[in-house]
Design an enzyme around this catalytic site. Sequence first.
Site, PDB file in Angstrom:
ATOM      1  N   ASP A 167      44.035  50.825  28.048  1.00  8.97           N
ATOM      2  CA  ASP A 167      44.497  49.745  29.095  1.00  8.97           C
ATOM      3  C   ASP A 167      43.436  49.578  30.017  1.00  8.97           C
ATOM      4  O   ASP A 167      42.617  50.341  30.398  1.00  8.97           O
ATOM      5  CB  ASP A 167      45.748  50.506  29.990  1.00  8.97           C
ATOM      6  CG  ASP A 167      47.031  50.576  29.108  1.00  8.97           C
ATOM      7  OD1 ASP A 167      46.897  50.634  27.952  1.00  8.97           O
ATOM      8  OD2 ASP A 167      48.228  50.813  29.777  1.00  8.97           O
TER       9      ASP A 167
ATOM     10  N   LYS B 109      50.248  43.451  30.065  1.00 11.09           N
ATOM     11  CA  LYS B 109      50.846  44.587  31.173  1.00 11.09           C
ATOM     12  C   LYS B 109      50.861  43.950  32.315  1.00 11.09           C
ATOM     13  O   LYS B 109      50.061  43.348  33.167  1.00 11.09           O
ATOM     14  CB  LYS B 109      50.159  45.866  30.997  1.00 11.09           C
ATOM     15  CG  LYS B 109      50.802  46.925  31.871  1.00 11.09           C
ATOM     16  CD  LYS B 109      49.762  48.194  31.516  1.00 11.09           C
ATOM     17  CE  LYS B 109      50.222  49.268  32.436  1.00 11.09           C
ATOM     18  NZ  LYS B 109      49.041  50.394  32.341  1.00 11.09           N
TER      19      LYS B 109
ATOM     20  N   LYS C 287      54.030  45.078  28.126  1.00  9.41           N
ATOM     21  CA  LYS C 287      54.388  46.369  28.795  1.00  9.41           C
ATOM     22  C   LYS C 287      54.573  46.003  30.221  1.00  9.41           C
ATOM     23  O   LYS C 287      53.596  46.083  30.926  1.00  9.41           O
ATOM     24  CB  LYS C 287      53.168  47.238  28.591  1.00  9.41           C
ATOM     25  CG  LYS C 287      53.212  48.576  29.346  1.00  9.41           C
ATOM     26  CD  LYS C 287      52.081  49.562  29.115  1.00  9.41           C
ATOM     27  CE  LYS C 287      52.106  50.694  29.923  1.00  9.41           C
ATOM     28  NZ  LYS C 287      50.884  51.569  29.713  1.00  9.41           N
TER      29      LYS C 287
END
Length: 310
Positions: A156, A219, A255
């Site tokens: 990430d 995300k 996400k």
Amino acid sequence: MIDTTKLHLKVEGQPTGQPDKYQQALSKYRLDITDAEMAQQVQAIVAKAAENNNPEVWKFLLGSVELTSLHTTDTEEEILALVEKVNAFAHEYAALPHVATICTYPCFAKLVSQSLEVDGVEVTNVCGSFPSSQTFLEVKIAETALAIGDGATEIDIVQPVGKFLSGDYEGVADEIGEIKETCGEVPLKVILETGDLRGAADVKRASIIAMYAGADYIKTSTGKEKVSATPEAVYVMCQAIKEYYDQTGIQIGLKPAGGINTVMDAVTYYTIVKEVLGDKWLTNKWFRLGTSRLTNMLISAIVGTDVKYF
């Protein structure tokens, strides 16, 4: 550097390095959206969330959780204890799904990967100078490579928000592309930090740039800013993912992360994904939830008694 042919960012006959190639990519998508318009559309979808507030959906959501510990005070002993709980949970609650991943800082990648015993639980690391993304690209690449070398199976990163806000879309895309090249086959999730963007149009623009640059997931948030995931931001990101899929045939994961405080919050995000993207995205691979507190809440809802396991 980014393979712009693969990412559909080059324009026929245009010299390499022209910044407006990113504008050409963005021009394929509807960006004339307003916050009020998105809020109205979200309201209609959220009204359907109660239909999905049931044990089967709760079980699915539990299997989508990225169990997260990203504290300044994290110690090896605490992270090891977290991993051991995940290992034990698979036996003590064998009828329930395990979490999707354990998400930590990269210095714990080796500890997590060597201690984790549950098949199918990924090792996620936040890299690239999380949460600010404010450092040299070389440092971001080195941190990512080290994490993968130590056993991280998902990465990430935070998009360079300052560059995005200043309109340097080429710089944003180049950074994401370089880090994705370092990841290779390891999935890359790009955090847009939607709470720092200027509205729905920015969220969609950032989503598109990240996907074209090589993100495997987009995300919402780091959870470190004042505003984290919101239904409106997730809705806009889903719309961007759908349009990108229609344009390219490439499926991108989602996400939501940060500020997921109740089971109903998670059910709301599930409902948005179901209504906008459909069942193809309702798997524990393509839909993830970045959270820590939600795990116990979901377990408690499923078993019908208060559980404080994690």
